[in-house]
Design an enzyme around this catalytic site. Structure first.
Site, short mmCIF file in Angstrom:
data_model
loop_
_atom_site.label_atom_id
_atom_site.label_comp_id
_atom_site.label_asym_id
_atom_site.label_seq_id
_atom_site.Cartn_x
_atom_site.Cartn_y
_atom_site.Cartn_z
N GLU A 157 1.02 -1.38 0.07
CA GLU A 157 0.20 0.05 -0.01
C GLU A 157 0.76 1.22 -0.04
O GLU A 157 0.70 2.06 0.81
CB GLU A 157 -0.90 -0.13 1.09
CG GLU A 157 -1.87 -1.07 1.10
CD GLU A 157 -2.82 -1.49 2.43
OE1 GLU A 157 -2.88 -0.60 3.27
OE2 GLU A 157 -3.42 -2.27 2.12
N ASN A 217 2.39 -4.92 -3.24
CA ASN A 217 0.84 -5.41 -3.16
C ASN A 217 0.19 -4.03 -2.91
O ASN A 217 0.41 -2.99 -2.19
CB ASN A 217 0.88 -6.14 -1.93
CG ASN A 217 -0.45 -6.94 -1.71
OD1 ASN A 217 -1.01 -7.40 -2.51
ND2 ASN A 217 -0.92 -6.96 -0.29
N HIS A 257 -10.09 -5.72 -3.11
CA HIS A 257 -11.30 -5.76 -2.37
C HIS A 257 -12.17 -4.75 -3.01
O HIS A 257 -12.10 -3.54 -2.99
CB HIS A 257 -10.72 -4.82 -0.99
CG HIS A 257 -9.73 -5.64 -0.06
ND1 HIS A 257 -10.10 -6.68 0.51
CD2 HIS A 257 -8.63 -5.17 0.28
CE1 HIS A 257 -9.04 -7.06 1.25
NE2 HIS A 257 -8.04 -6.33 0.79
N GLU A 288 -6.15 -10.46 -2.15
CA GLU A 288 -7.07 -10.47 -0.79
C GLU A 288 -8.65 -10.18 -1.18
O GLU A 288 -9.17 -9.28 -0.74
CB GLU A 288 -6.37 -8.93 0.07
CG GLU A 288 -5.15 -8.88 0.22
CD GLU A 288 -4.55 -7.78 1.37
OE1 GLU A 288 -5.52 -6.76 1.44
OE2 GLU A 288 -3.50 -7.68 1.25
N ASP A 290 -12.21 -9.91 -1.79
CA ASP A 290 -13.64 -10.14 -1.26
C ASP A 290 -14.45 -9.33 -2.12
O ASP A 290 -13.72 -8.03 -2.60
CB ASP A 290 -13.62 -9.89 0.28
CG ASP A 290 -12.64 -8.70 0.57
OD1 ASP A 290 -12.82 -7.66 -0.08
OD2 ASP A 290 -12.47 -8.53 1.80
#
Ligand code: 9MR
Length: 501
Positions: A157, A217, A257, A288, A290
């Site tokens: 990030e 990432n 996400h 990650e 979702d």
């Protein structure tokens, strides 16, 4: 993540029975020309057959049987973060949770993604540390688990929210210096915490002879564009980082996400974005995943199951997209439980599969590129084989053409440019399933391999041998898996020889 990223529109949901969703999904399937094989019944088995891992974020108190049954890769959700394991001088502490997870992964034949070394958030005792201290921590953390960690998120990030395309302006990025003021941190006189952290990590990996791959990432980097077609500047900035530091970076993680923030939606160009990173020669992972179950302003898909299907398909369609990880097992145990973004309901070891689970399994079972023509289509003779044109310079065909009923065969397709190439090798099982394979080929003089994905490698030039990794050794009869490698020089006339085990 900031609270603005969590804003959600909650429209009324229409519950469709799973069977209906599956029917909708199957109606658009174009069958592969490969012989039909029995569908796998777990995510990890279906993914392995397609040549990728399917993972989950995990915690030591939730290592239920489902973890090893359904998933082939594990990311510690919180137990390897600096606030958990780093001391202020870059040493290690409280590693028992991380140790438990690594051991569990190993005993269940799962890959591990280390998460994460350098991050502005959850920095704990490292908050405000110098690059020297970060480097100490990087060395200690990588060396503790060595090659038991397949992938490390070295930098997490690093880029700002709101699609600015800029680096964050809080520590550790306050250490960055743009010496000549040209707006980037890539020049010789610049200071760049991303570059310097990767250089350190690469040194540690090389000094230890480790197989660990080093990743960057981030979130909201998934599409080429964001909602409304605006270029995804955050993705572009990540791309520039990877291109400039390609020699130190092995892999890129798209967190994925997906929610209703305009920068966090699913766009039709997800696959194209994965492809452009892959074209740099790095592995790409969905790290990650979702998906908000009432994502309302997305460009593609309407329901959660369909959205999952699209994301999985985008990865499957790019050979260098080598893994997908969901950020938890069940909705109720997720960091964003109110959006019900995962594949299972239930909790505490008792889980029920959602429509999204069945969609993902179905899509994985279709394998890679089910609608694409073979990369090296077989040549169909235009004259009857009984009257072949006589060409004295061409040796006669073998009287007993090789038609192995067992074992494996391999074909290679090349994407070349001046000074370099990417090779994609397809390993196809004969009429019997195989449980492992190796491929040997000889590179022309002057060519050498600089990076490999989906395979272990021995040698870099001359005769080079590749063998399966843990998740792609098993190939069913008539099915195939693919691996790739990047190199410098010119690679022509490659003749891969496949041996099954
Ligand atoms: O899911 C994680 C949650 O349990 C933690 O409280 C939070 C803070 O450490 O981190 C969550 O995981 C984040 C991941 O480490 C980085 N990308 C965003 C994830 C969700 O916030």
């Amino acid at each position: 993540m900031t609270s603005d990223l969590r804003q959600r529109k909650k429209a009324a949901r229409i519950a469709l029975p799973t069977a209906v969703l599956l029917l909708i999904g199957s109606a658009v399937v174009v069958q592969s020309s490969a012989p039909a094989a029995a569908a796998e019944t777990t995510l990890r088995a279906a993914a392995a057959k397609a040549g990728l891992f399917f993972g989950v974020a995990a915690s030591p108190n939730r290592l239920y049987p489902i973890v090893g049954q359904e998933f082939s890769q594990l990311t510690p959700e919180n137990d390897m973060k600096p606030d958990r394991i780093a001391t202020s001088s870059g040493g290690l502490q409280n590693t028992s949770g991380a140790d438990t997870l690594v051991n569990h992964a190993q005993s269940n034949n799962m890959l591990v993604r280390g998460h994460t070394l350098v991050w502005h958030s959850q920095a704990g005792a490292l908050q405000g540390a110098s690059q020297a201290t970060l480097n100490t921590f990087i060395g200690n953390a990588i060396n503790r688990w060595g090659s038991r960690i397949a992938y490390w998120d070295v930098v997490n990030e690093a880029l700002e929210d709101n699609n600015t395309g800029r680096r964050r302006n809080q520590w550790p990025h306050t250490m960055n210096r743009d010496a000549n003021g040209d707006g980037d941190f890539f020049d010789a006189g610049d200071t760049d915490v991303i570059r310097d952290s990767f250089i350190r990590a690469k040194q540690v990996v090389q000094a230890g002879g480790l197989t660990t791959k080093l990743c960057i990432n981030d979130y909201d980097v998934d599409g080429l564009t964001v909602q409304g077609g605006t270029p995804n500047r955050k993705a572009d900035a990540l791309y520039d980082i990877v291109r400039n530091y390609r020699q130190y970076i092995d892999c890129v993680g798209f967190q994925a996400h997906f929610n209703d923030n305009p920068n966090s939606i699913i766009t039709n160009d997800l696959q194209a974005n994965i492809q452009r990173f892959a074209d740099l020669g790095v592995e790409v992972h969905i790290t990650e995943l979702d998906i908000d179950d009432d994502l309302s302003n997305n460009d593609i898909g309407t329901g959660q199951a369909e959205n999952y299907r699209k994301v999985v398909r985008a990865c499957l369609n790019v050979a260098q997209c080598t893994g997908i990880t969901v950020w938890g097992i069940s909705d109720s145990e997720s960091w964003r439980s109110s959006e019900r973004g995962l594949l299972f309901t239930g909790g505490n070891g008792s889980y029920q599969k959602k429509a999204a689970y069945h969609a993902v399994l179905d899509e994985l079972n279709k394998g890679r590129n089910p609608t694409a023509p073979p990369t090296t289509p077989p040549v169909t003779p235009t004259v009857p084989p009984t009257t072949p044109p006589v060409d004295p310079t061409t040796p006669p065909p073998p009287t007993t053409p090789p038609n192995p009923t067992t074992g494996c065969s391999a074909t290679v397709s090349l994407d070349s440019w001046t000074g370099g190439f990417v090779a994609t090798v397809r390993v196809t099982a004969g009429s019997a399933p195989i449980s492992g394979w190796s491929v040997q080929l000889t590179l022309p003089s002057g060519a050498s391999v600089t990076n490999t994905w989906n395979a272990n490698r021995t040698g870099t030039s001359g005769t080079v041998r590749f063998s399966n990794v843990s998740y792609n050794g098993s190939v069913n009869a008539g099915q195939y898996t693919e691996f790739g490698f990047q190199g410098v020089g010119t690679a022509t006339g490659l003749t891969p020889v496949c041996t099954a085990s």
